[in-house]
Design an enzyme around this catalytic site. Structure first.
Site, PDB file in Angstrom:
ATOM      1  N   SER A 153       0.849  -1.189   0.000  1.00 42.60           N
ATOM      2  CA  SER A 153       0.000   0.000   0.000  1.00 42.60           C
ATOM      3  C   SER A 153       0.884   1.238   0.000  1.00 42.60           C
ATOM      4  O   SER A 153       2.029   1.202   0.485  1.00 42.60           O
ATOM      5  CB  SER A 153      -0.897   0.008   1.243  1.00 42.60           C
ATOM      6  OG  SER A 153      -1.516   1.265   1.410  1.00 42.60           O
ATOM      7  N   TYR A 166      -2.448  -0.250  10.138  1.00 43.81           N
ATOM      8  CA  TYR A 166      -2.418  -0.710   8.752  1.00 43.81           C
ATOM      9  C   TYR A 166      -1.120  -0.299   8.064  1.00 43.81           C
ATOM     10  O   TYR A 166      -0.488  -1.100   7.365  1.00 43.81           O
ATOM     11  CB  TYR A 166      -3.624  -0.136   8.009  1.00 43.81           C
ATOM     12  CG  TYR A 166      -3.731  -0.551   6.571  1.00 43.81           C
ATOM     13  CD1 TYR A 166      -4.174  -1.821   6.218  1.00 43.81           C
ATOM     14  CD2 TYR A 166      -3.406   0.338   5.548  1.00 43.81           C
ATOM     15  CE1 TYR A 166      -4.292  -2.204   4.890  1.00 43.81           C
ATOM     16  CE2 TYR A 166      -3.520  -0.029   4.215  1.00 43.81           C
ATOM     17  CZ  TYR A 166      -3.962  -1.298   3.895  1.00 43.81           C
ATOM     18  OH  TYR A 166      -4.061  -1.659   2.576  1.00 43.81           O
TER      19      TYR A 166
END
Length: 272
Positions: A153, A166
């Site tokens: 990501s 995250y």
């Protein structure tokens, strides 16, 4: 005739996290390219529904029920795959996600972080990648070649406010990708590759309410993202498919240890 370097016909591809918005688009594309997609998921209804959709579109797929955070479950699925297919060409690790307790909102501070939630996010994103690799790598070793593709990501390399858990987990995926690329190539040969795709901002069920209002307009955070994305839009699932095809195919035979951003220029823009 020149060999089609991007050909995936006949490849056996194990795919975790395939039932999500991005994973579904990728798995349908791979099957459309002639690959046989082995769907790993803990929800039998979702995995079977995806298999049926792939088959209805003329592709080949099979479902294997497992929880990527549970070693015994993943090991059992790996044994089933070995029994059914003997070996494996490619593993795609797309299982991941976030949860509210691992987020630090503007009204909170670091001390409000919920540790059990943080552990779950780390387990899902990091161990949920490590365990399938550990279980399925032996099937690649049978062929003396293998290709592993992780999903990272933009939050890994450009830590963002709020999504502390995250972002940390995806940063670990970047490190794992690079470490494992060296480990496999030096100990098992250059025919083993490990790379990652780092998507920028794509609207998924997980982040849609955070980035857009009910009427489709942008939230304050959504507007910040678009303002810092030179292409001035969110990604569409199909935007990942070219990079996916390249990294899964022999067209990227000399590419390993690389994290490829697919982000509309987000990572290139300093904001000024």
């Amino acid at each position: 005739m020149t060999k089609n370097l991007f050909d995936l016909a006949g490849k056996k591809i194990a795919f975790s996290g395939a039932t999500g918005v991005l994973g579904k688009s990728m798995s349908l594309h791979l099957a459309n390219q002639g690959a046989e997609v082995l769907i790993l998921g803990r929800n039998p209804e979702k995995t079977e529904a995806l298999v049926k959709e792939i088959e209805n579109n003329g592709g080949k797929a099979e479902a294997y029920t497992c929880d990527v955070m549970d070693w015994e479950s993943v090991e059992s699925a790996a044994k089933e795959i070995e029994s059914d297919h003997d070996s494996l060409d490619i593993l795609i690790n797309a299982a991941g996600g976030n949860m509210p307790g691992a987020v630090v909102t503007p009204e909170q501070n670091f001390l409000d972080l919920d540790l059990p939630s943080l552990r779950k996010v780390m387990d899902l994103n990091y161990l949920g990648t490590v365990l399938p690799i550990k279980a399925l790598l032996p099937l690649m070793l049978k062929n003396n070649r293998g290709n592993i593709l992780n999903i990272s990501s933009m939050a890994a390399s450009r830590p963002m406010t709020r999504v502390m858990g995250y972002a940390s987990a995806k940063a670990a995926i970047d490190n794992l990708t690079k470490w494992l690329s060296v480990e496999l190539a030096t100990k098992h040969g250059p025919q083993f590759r490990v790379n990652a795709i780092a998507p920028g901002f794509f609207l998924t069920e997980q982040n849609r309410t955070l980035l857009t209002e009910k009427d489709g307009s942008l939230t304050s955070r959504g507007n910040q993202i678009i303002t810092h994305t030179p292409m001035s839009r969110f990604g569409e699932p199909d935007d990942l498919l070219g990079t996916l095809q390249w990294l899964c195919s022999e067209a990227s035979a000399f590419v390993t240890g690389t994290i490829v951003p697919v982000d509309g220029g987000f990572s290139a823009y300093s904001g000024v």
